[in-house]
Design an enzyme around this catalytic site. Structure first.
Site, PDB file in Angstrom:
ATOM      1  N   CYS A  79       0.843  -1.188   0.000  1.00  0.00           N
ATOM      2  CA  CYS A  79       0.000   0.000   0.000  1.00  0.00           C
ATOM      3  C   CYS A  79       0.890   1.254   0.000  1.00  0.00           C
ATOM      4  CB  CYS A  79      -0.983  -0.032   1.171  1.00  0.00           C
ATOM      5  SG  CYS A  79      -2.358   1.145   0.973  1.00  0.00           S
ATOM      6  N   HIS A 184      -3.777  -4.607  -0.260  1.00  0.00           N
ATOM      7  CA  HIS A 184      -3.381  -5.184   1.035  1.00  0.00           C
ATOM      8  C   HIS A 184      -3.452  -6.702   0.959  1.00  0.00           C
ATOM      9  CE1 HIS A 184      -3.114  -1.620   3.658  1.00  0.00           C
ATOM     10  NE2 HIS A 184      -4.055  -1.119   2.876  1.00  0.00           N
ATOM     11  N   GLU A 186      -2.675  -8.763   3.211  1.00  0.00           N
ATOM     12  CA  GLU A 186      -3.128  -9.278   4.510  1.00  0.00           C
ATOM     13  C   GLU A 186      -4.646  -9.143   4.688  1.00  0.00           C
ATOM     14  OE1 GLU A 186      -2.526  -4.911   5.317  1.00  0.00           O
ATOM     15  OE2 GLU A 186      -1.688  -6.432   3.995  1.00  0.00           O
TER      16      GLU A 186
END
Length: 206
Positions: A79, A184, A186
């Site tokens: 990001c 992202h 995650e």
């Protein structure tokens, strides 16, 4: 060991949990020796580019990242962390980046239709452009999760995937041992974990 850089602007512990989920050892740290001794480095980031750049260079971590990249160590920005890999950003002024990938960070408002919402938030499909070890386990059309108002521009040479949001926006980049994801991983479910797993398998320079 993977060092997740802690410089005050990252989504750190969800990233650490994601690496734990794939059986990889990761350490959240701002310790220079630990970063230099790590096998790989993750540069996370959320927020404003100028503030993050000031913290990175003000702490001395920016120089360490540049040195480790030049040694051939695998590094991945996520990001805002991806954006910091570039030469400069035009987010509310002009701000210096790490210069590890050539290009500039510009407002998505300049390229997307006026009726599209900013920031770009949500799931979008990856369009793979080039072979890259970071894409080892993902397929064209796999969805990942974005939250951003600025994007990497002037970087076609290094773009390995894009995502469509009224215009093709840079999603994943690579310059040799330096990688970046605008999205992202995650927060991107199984596809995100596959990308992180691929990063753990990348070999650095001997």
């Amino acid at each position: 060991m993977i060092a997740i850089i802690d410089y005050g602007v990252g989504n750190l512990f969800s990233l650490k949990s994601s690496f734990s989920a794939i059986g990889a050892k990761a350490l959240v740290t701002s310790d220079k020796a630990e970063i230099e001794n790590a096998d790989k480095i993750i540069l996370p980031g959320v927020g404003a580019f100028g503030d993050a750049s000031n913290k990175l260079f003000g702490s001395g971590l920016g120089e360490i990242l540049i040195n480790e990249a030049n040694k051939g160590k695998p590094i991945m920005g996520i990001c805002l962390g991806m954006q910091l890999l570039f030469d400069k950003s035009f987010e509310y002024g002009e701000h210096k980046g790490l210069g590890l990938i050539h290009g500039n960070i510009k407002p998505i408002a300049d390229v997307i239709p006026k009726d599209f919402k900013i920031p770009h938030i949500g799931w979008n499909a990856l369009e793979l452009k080039k072979d890259s070890p970071i894409n080892k386990y993902v397929n064209n059309g796999d969805f990942v999760y974005f939250v951003h108002s600025f994007y990497a521009a002037d970087c076609d040479e290094f773009t390995v995937a894009t995502a469509e949001y009224g215009a093709p926006l840079t999603a994943t980049v690579q310059n040799k041992n330096v990688f970046g994801c605008q999205f992202h991983p995650e927060k991107s479910g199984e596809t995100g974990l596959k990308i992180l797993r691929a990063f753990t398998e990348i070999k650095g320079a001997d």
